[in-house]
Write a protein that holds these residues in place. Structure first.
Motif, PDB file in Angstrom:
ATOM      1  N   HIS A  66       0.827  -1.204   0.000  1.00  0.00           N
ATOM      2  CA  HIS A  66       0.000   0.000   0.000  1.00  0.00           C
ATOM      3  C   HIS A  66       0.859   1.252   0.000  1.00  0.00           C
ATOM      4  CE1 HIS A  66       0.817  -0.747   4.268  1.00  0.00           C
ATOM      5  NE2 HIS A  66       0.583   0.535   4.494  1.00  0.00           N
ATOM      6  N   ALA A  67       0.335   2.277  -0.671  1.00  0.00           N
ATOM      7  CA  ALA A  67       1.033   3.555  -0.752  1.00  0.00           C
ATOM      8  C   ALA A  67       0.857   4.327   0.548  1.00  0.00           C
ATOM      9  CB  ALA A  67       0.489   4.362  -1.921  1.00  0.00           C
ATOM     10  N   SER A  68       1.644   5.369   0.724  1.00  0.00           N
ATOM     11  CA  SER A  68       1.539   6.212   1.907  1.00  0.00           C
ATOM     12  C   SER A  68       0.141   6.819   1.992  1.00  0.00           C
ATOM     13  CB  SER A  68       2.588   7.321   1.852  1.00  0.00           C
ATOM     14  OG  SER A  68       2.446   8.198   2.947  1.00  0.00           O
ATOM     15  N   GLY A  69      -0.501   6.651   3.134  1.00  0.00           N
ATOM     16  CA  GLY A  69      -1.847   7.173   3.323  1.00  0.00           C
ATOM     17  C   GLY A  69      -2.954   6.249   2.863  1.00  0.00           C
ATOM     18  N   GLU A  70      -2.605   5.125   2.258  1.00  0.00           N
ATOM     19  CA  GLU A  70      -3.606   4.171   1.770  1.00  0.00           C
ATOM     20  C   GLU A  70      -3.678   2.990   2.728  1.00  0.00           C
ATOM     21  OE1 GLU A  70      -4.712   1.906  -2.432  1.00  0.00           O
ATOM     22  OE2 GLU A  70      -2.619   2.240  -1.907  1.00  0.00           O
ATOM     23  N   SER A  71      -4.888   2.525   3.013  1.00  0.00           N
ATOM     24  CA  SER A  71      -5.034   1.401   3.922  1.00  0.00           C
ATOM     25  C   SER A  71      -4.611   0.110   3.238  1.00  0.00           C
ATOM     26  CB  SER A  71      -6.490   1.272   4.387  1.00  0.00           C
ATOM     27  OG  SER A  71      -7.304   0.762   3.342  1.00  0.00           O
ATOM     28  N   PRO A  72      -4.064  -0.863   4.003  1.00  0.00           N
ATOM     29  CA  PRO A  72      -3.684  -2.141   3.412  1.00  0.00           C
ATOM     30  C   PRO A  72      -4.851  -2.854   2.740  1.00  0.00           C
ATOM     31  CG  PRO A  72      -2.753  -1.919   5.618  1.00  0.00           C
ATOM     32  CD  PRO A  72      -3.706  -0.775   5.427  1.00  0.00           C
ATOM     33  N   GLU A  73      -6.060  -2.720   3.327  1.00  0.00           N
ATOM     34  CA  GLU A  73      -7.237  -3.374   2.731  1.00  0.00           C
ATOM     35  C   GLU A  73      -7.560  -2.783   1.371  1.00  0.00           C
ATOM     36  OE1 GLU A  73      -6.919  -1.915   5.824  1.00  0.00           O
ATOM     37  OE2 GLU A  73      -8.728  -2.429   6.966  1.00  0.00           O
ATOM     38  N   ASP A  74      -7.504  -1.436   1.269  1.00  0.00           N
ATOM     39  CA  ASP A  74      -7.806  -0.789  -0.014  1.00  0.00           C
ATOM     40  C   ASP A  74      -6.768  -1.155  -1.074  1.00  0.00           C
ATOM     41  OD1 ASP A  74     -10.058   0.414   0.995  1.00  0.00           O
ATOM     42  OD2 ASP A  74      -9.072   2.322   1.443  1.00  0.00           O
ATOM     43  N   ALA A  75      -5.497  -1.215  -0.655  1.00  0.00           N
ATOM     44  CA  ALA A  75      -4.434  -1.564  -1.596  1.00  0.00           C
ATOM     45  C   ALA A  75      -4.613  -2.985  -2.108  1.00  0.00           C
ATOM     46  CB  ALA A  75      -3.066  -1.411  -0.935  1.00  0.00           C
ATOM     47  N   ALA A  76      -4.931  -3.908  -1.196  1.00  0.00           N
ATOM     48  CA  ALA A  76      -5.127  -5.304  -1.590  1.00  0.00           C
ATOM     49  C   ALA A  76      -6.333  -5.439  -2.515  1.00  0.00           C
ATOM     50  CB  ALA A  76      -5.308  -6.175  -0.352  1.00  0.00           C
ATOM     51  N   ARG A  77      -7.402  -4.692  -2.219  1.00  0.00           N
ATOM     52  CA  ARG A  77      -8.608  -4.753  -3.052  1.00  0.00           C
ATOM     53  C   ARG A  77      -8.321  -4.217  -4.458  1.00  0.00           C
ATOM     54  NH1 ARG A  77     -11.302  -1.543  -0.280  1.00  0.00           N
ATOM     55  NH2 ARG A  77     -11.995  -3.083   1.236  1.00  0.00           N
ATOM     56  N   ARG A  78      -7.636  -3.091  -4.512  1.00  0.00           N
ATOM     57  CA  ARG A  78      -7.298  -2.500  -5.810  1.00  0.00           C
ATOM     58  C   ARG A  78      -6.430  -3.445  -6.635  1.00  0.00           C
ATOM     59  NH1 ARG A  78      -2.785  -0.158  -6.613  1.00  0.00           N
ATOM     60  NH2 ARG A  78      -2.477   0.330  -4.409  1.00  0.00           N
ATOM     61  N   ALA A  79      -5.412  -4.023  -6.001  1.00  0.00           N
ATOM     62  CA  ALA A  79      -4.525  -4.947  -6.708  1.00  0.00           C
ATOM     63  C   ALA A  79      -5.274  -6.201  -7.148  1.00  0.00           C
ATOM     64  CB  ALA A  79      -3.349  -5.320  -5.810  1.00  0.00           C
ATOM     65  N   ARG A  80      -6.193  -6.655  -6.313  1.00  0.00           N
ATOM     66  CA  ARG A  80      -6.935  -7.877  -6.629  1.00  0.00           C
ATOM     67  C   ARG A  80      -7.812  -7.692  -7.861  1.00  0.00           C
ATOM     68  NH1 ARG A  80      -8.532  -8.664  -1.987  1.00  0.00           N
ATOM     69  NH2 ARG A  80     -10.599  -7.727  -1.956  1.00  0.00           N
ATOM     70  N   TYR A  81      -8.566  -6.602  -7.915  1.00  0.00           N
ATOM     71  CA  TYR A  81      -9.441  -6.384  -9.068  1.00  0.00           C
ATOM     72  C   TYR A  81      -8.644  -6.182 -10.347  1.00  0.00           C
ATOM     73  CZ  TYR A  81     -13.576  -6.078  -6.086  1.00  0.00           C
ATOM     74  OH  TYR A  81     -14.592  -6.360  -5.217  1.00  0.00           O
ATOM     75  N   ALA A  82      -7.541  -5.452 -10.240  1.00  0.00           N
ATOM     76  CA  ALA A  82      -6.705  -5.239 -11.426  1.00  0.00           C
ATOM     77  C   ALA A  82      -6.153  -6.568 -11.933  1.00  0.00           C
ATOM     78  CB  ALA A  82      -5.563  -4.278 -11.093  1.00  0.00           C
ATOM     79  N   ALA A  83      -5.706  -7.418 -11.015  1.00  0.00           N
ATOM     80  CA  ALA A  83      -5.145  -8.712 -11.407  1.00  0.00           C
ATOM     81  C   ALA A  83      -6.211  -9.629 -11.999  1.00  0.00           C
ATOM     82  CB  ALA A  83      -4.487  -9.383 -10.201  1.00  0.00           C
ATOM     83  N   LEU A  84      -7.397  -9.626 -11.396  1.00  0.00           N
ATOM     84  CA  LEU A  84      -8.482 -10.457 -11.912  1.00  0.00           C
ATOM     85  C   LEU A  84      -8.875 -10.022 -13.320  1.00  0.00           C
ATOM     86  CD1 LEU A  84     -10.775 -10.730  -8.750  1.00  0.00           C
ATOM     87  CD2 LEU A  84      -9.579 -12.619  -9.866  1.00  0.00           C
ATOM     88  N   ALA A  85      -8.986  -8.716 -13.527  1.00  0.00           N
ATOM     89  CA  ALA A  85      -9.363  -8.218 -14.846  1.00  0.00           C
ATOM     90  C   ALA A  85      -8.325  -8.603 -15.888  1.00  0.00           C
ATOM     91  CB  ALA A  85      -9.538  -6.701 -14.794  1.00  0.00           C
ATOM     92  N   THR A  86      -7.063  -8.415 -15.567  1.00  0.00           N
ATOM     93  CA  THR A  86      -5.990  -8.730 -16.517  1.00  0.00           C
ATOM     94  C   THR A  86      -5.962 -10.214 -16.853  1.00  0.00           C
ATOM     95  OG1 THR A  86      -4.643  -6.883 -15.705  1.00  0.00           O
ATOM     96  CG2 THR A  86      -3.506  -8.623 -16.913  1.00  0.00           C
ATOM     97  N   ALA A  87      -6.042 -11.058 -15.814  1.00  0.00           N
ATOM     98  CA  ALA A  87      -5.986 -12.505 -16.032  1.00  0.00           C
ATOM     99  C   ALA A  87      -7.197 -13.009 -16.808  1.00  0.00           C
ATOM    100  CB  ALA A  87      -5.884 -13.227 -14.689  1.00  0.00           C
ATOM    101  N   ALA A  88      -8.382 -12.480 -16.480  1.00  0.00           N
ATOM    102  CA  ALA A  88      -9.598 -12.917 -17.170  1.00  0.00           C
ATOM    103  C   ALA A  88      -9.590 -12.493 -18.632  1.00  0.00           C
ATOM    104  CB  ALA A  88     -10.830 -12.366 -16.462  1.00  0.00           C
ATOM    105  N   LEU A  89      -9.129 -11.289 -18.903  1.00  0.00           N
ATOM    106  CA  LEU A  89      -9.044 -10.822 -20.284  1.00  0.00           C
ATOM    107  C   LEU A  89      -8.070 -11.682 -21.088  1.00  0.00           C
ATOM    108  CD1 LEU A  89      -9.015  -6.952 -19.719  1.00  0.00           C
ATOM    109  CD2 LEU A  89     -10.794  -8.251 -20.905  1.00  0.00           C
ATOM    110  N   ALA A  90      -6.970 -12.085 -20.454  1.00  0.00           N
ATOM    111  CA  ALA A  90      -5.975 -12.906 -21.144  1.00  0.00           C
ATOM    112  C   ALA A  90      -6.543 -14.271 -21.526  1.00  0.00           C
ATOM    113  CB  ALA A  90      -4.743 -13.086 -20.259  1.00  0.00           C
ATOM    114  N   GLN A  91      -7.524 -14.752 -20.752  1.00  0.00           N
ATOM    115  CA  GLN A  91      -8.143 -16.046 -21.050  1.00  0.00           C
ATOM    116  C   GLN A  91      -9.365 -15.919 -21.951  1.00  0.00           C
ATOM    117  OE1 GLN A  91      -6.935 -19.065 -20.168  1.00  0.00           O
ATOM    118  NE2 GLN A  91      -5.171 -17.987 -19.272  1.00  0.00           N
ATOM    119  N   GLY A  92      -9.698 -14.698 -22.335  1.00  0.00           N
ATOM    120  CA  GLY A  92     -10.870 -14.496 -23.171  1.00  0.00           C
ATOM    121  C   GLY A  92     -12.178 -14.586 -22.408  1.00  0.00           C
TER     122      GLY A  92
END
Length: 298
Positions: A66-92
């Motif tokens: 997480h970045a300075s001033g960002e909560s660990p939960e928000d950072a994990a959530r943001r990273a999770r959605y970005a990763a899911l979107a990227t991986a799902a798009l790669a699989q069509g």
């Protein structure tokens, strides 16, 4: 069809239901945050369950620092959605199902209430949204957690319990451990009734967005100050909040109140507006309002 699969009870139930509903058409996506020692054990359980239900497993490793001033939960959530979107798009994959349930929805509503949120926050989690080019659905928002767990036990499907879910340093976990049981004693139907209130808030918010879009069209984009002044105070606030959100700026209540005050006071050519809002500033340029993010925050 994709399923975000953590290995917990909620996503396991969702994966099992989806695999039975669409046999041979479901992919499981597991996000490995690397934030706890048990993460590799989660992968082993996920691998075994996916083999059993006939769903390919895609493990995606992410950096959830997480970045300075960002909560660990928000950072994990943001990273999770970005990763899911990227991986799902790669699989069509065309869409990804998420396992949030009725308990999660009410916890989100209670968190919003504790922060003095407006209608967007009180709407809690939407059943459908888009992020990173992927469509996400939450089909279990009206299903209680206990129902999902009982069904999995009956099906004899293993799942894991994330140890961080009992860590009461996090507000959501304190709500889950202390407040939710108390509410269940006083209001036995609170999961259904609170979730219904969230849906009412979401409907009201959708109407406000429609009105804001109409008012912004009439006032211009960027909005002409005299056109904004012609509206009621409530519609001025609604229009300005919507306009700022379109600029990727989320104003605090105090910032929006100050902006409204300045708009009302702007009756002469020499009146200057220069207000800090989110990561930028709202200024007056001629007869219109303009927003620009500061160079260091872009």
């Amino acid at each position: 069809m994709g399923v975000a699969y953590s290995g917990g009870a909620d996503s396991t139930a969702l994966l099992l239901a989806a695999a039975r509903r669409w046999p041979g058409q479901v992919d499981a996506f597991h996000v490995h945050h690397g934030l706890q020692a048990a993460a590799d054990d989660f992968v082993r359980v996920c691998t075994a369950v996916c083999a059993r239900v006939g769903a390919p497993l895609h493990v995606v490793h992410v950096d959830a620092t997480h970045a300075s001033g960002e909560s660990p939960e928000d950072a994990a959530r943001r990273a999770r959605y970005a990763a899911l979107a990227t991986a799902a798009l790669a699989q069509g994959t065309k869409c990804v199902l998420l396992g949030q349930h009725a308990d999660d929805q009410v916890e989100t509503l209670l968190l919003a209430l504790s922060r003095g949120a407006g209608l967007p926050g009180l709407s809690a989690m939407p059943a459908r949204f888009e992020r990173g080019g992927m469509v996400f659905y939450r089909p279990l928002l009206q299903t209680p957690s206990d129902v999902l767990r009982q069904w999995l036990v009956q099906q004899q499907i293993p799942f894991v319990d994330d140890p961080t879910n009992t860590d009461e340093r996090y507000t959501r976990n304190r709500i889950r451990a202390r407040l939710m049981p108390a509410l269940a004693q006083v209001f036995p139907q609170f999961l259904a009734t609170f979730a219904r209130s969230a849906r009412h808030a979401a409907q009201a918010q959708a109407v406000l967005v429609e009105i804001a879009m109409q008012d912004l069209t009439a006032a211009g984009n960027p909005p002409v100050i005299q056109a904004v002044q012609a509206l009621s105070t409530a519609r001025q606030a609604n229009l300005l909040r919507h306009w700022l959100l379109l600029q990727q700026a989320t104003p605090s209540a105090a910032q929006l109140d100050q902006l409204l005050h300045q708009v009302v006071a702007c009756t002469t050519r020499g009146h200057r507006i220069h207000l800090k809002v989110a990561t930028g500033h709202v200024t007056r340029q001629g007869g219109s309002l303009h927003y620009a993010a500061t160079a260091t925050d872009r």
